[in-house]
Design an enzyme around this catalytic site. Structure first.
Site, PDB file in Angstrom:
ATOM      1  N   SER A  66       0.838  -1.198   0.000  1.00  0.00           N
ATOM      2  CA  SER A  66       0.000   0.000   0.000  1.00  0.00           C
ATOM      3  C   SER A  66       0.870   1.244   0.000  1.00  0.00           C
ATOM      4  O   SER A  66       1.974   1.240   0.541  1.00  0.00           O
ATOM      5  CB  SER A  66      -0.906   0.015   1.225  1.00  0.00           C
ATOM      6  OG  SER A  66      -1.691   1.185   1.219  1.00  0.00           O
ATOM      7  N   HIS A  67       0.352   2.296  -0.607  1.00  0.00           N
ATOM      8  CA  HIS A  67       0.953   3.617  -0.513  1.00  0.00           C
ATOM      9  C   HIS A  67       0.000   4.583   0.178  1.00  0.00           C
ATOM     10  O   HIS A  67       0.175   5.796   0.094  1.00  0.00           O
ATOM     11  CB  HIS A  67       1.327   4.159  -1.899  1.00  0.00           C
ATOM     12  CG  HIS A  67       2.583   3.572  -2.431  1.00  0.00           C
ATOM     13  ND1 HIS A  67       2.730   3.230  -3.754  1.00  0.00           N
ATOM     14  CD2 HIS A  67       3.739   3.238  -1.834  1.00  0.00           C
ATOM     15  CE1 HIS A  67       3.938   2.726  -3.934  1.00  0.00           C
ATOM     16  NE2 HIS A  67       4.568   2.722  -2.788  1.00  0.00           N
ATOM     17  N   LEU A  68      -1.014   4.046   0.827  1.00  0.00           N
ATOM     18  CA  LEU A  68      -1.968   4.890   1.539  1.00  0.00           C
ATOM     19  C   LEU A  68      -1.308   5.543   2.756  1.00  0.00           C
ATOM     20  O   LEU A  68      -0.490   4.915   3.428  1.00  0.00           O
ATOM     21  CB  LEU A  68      -3.153   4.058   2.053  1.00  0.00           C
ATOM     22  CG  LEU A  68      -4.185   3.608   1.051  1.00  0.00           C
ATOM     23  CD1 LEU A  68      -5.215   2.717   1.738  1.00  0.00           C
ATOM     24  CD2 LEU A  68      -4.879   4.796   0.418  1.00  0.00           C
TER      25      LEU A  68
END
Length: 67
Positions: free
Chosen positions: A49-51
């Site tokens: 994830s890059h959240l």
């Protein structure tokens, strides 16, 4: 990072890393398809994830997940 974690999960055996694509080993949490794949993977799961951390589900913070 995914390659390192994949090797740790497979006890250093690179066959799993070579035979399974990145998107299947560590699917993206922020996509519907990725979430479905992640839920279908055996535990312990690898998730990419890059959240920002603020957008993760509240249940994440009380789980035993490693970041």
């Amino acid at each position: 990072m995914l390659e390192i974690l994949s090797l740790i999960r497979s006890d250093g055996d690179p066959r799993w890393c070579r035979s399974v694509p990145n998107w299947d080993r560590g699917p993206w949490l922020e996509t519907v398809l990725g979430l479905r794949r992640a839920r279908g993977n055996p535990r312990p799961r690898l998730i990419s994830s890059h959240l920002p951390i603020q957008l993760f589900p509240k249940a994440f913070f009380t789980s035993k997940a490693k970041v």
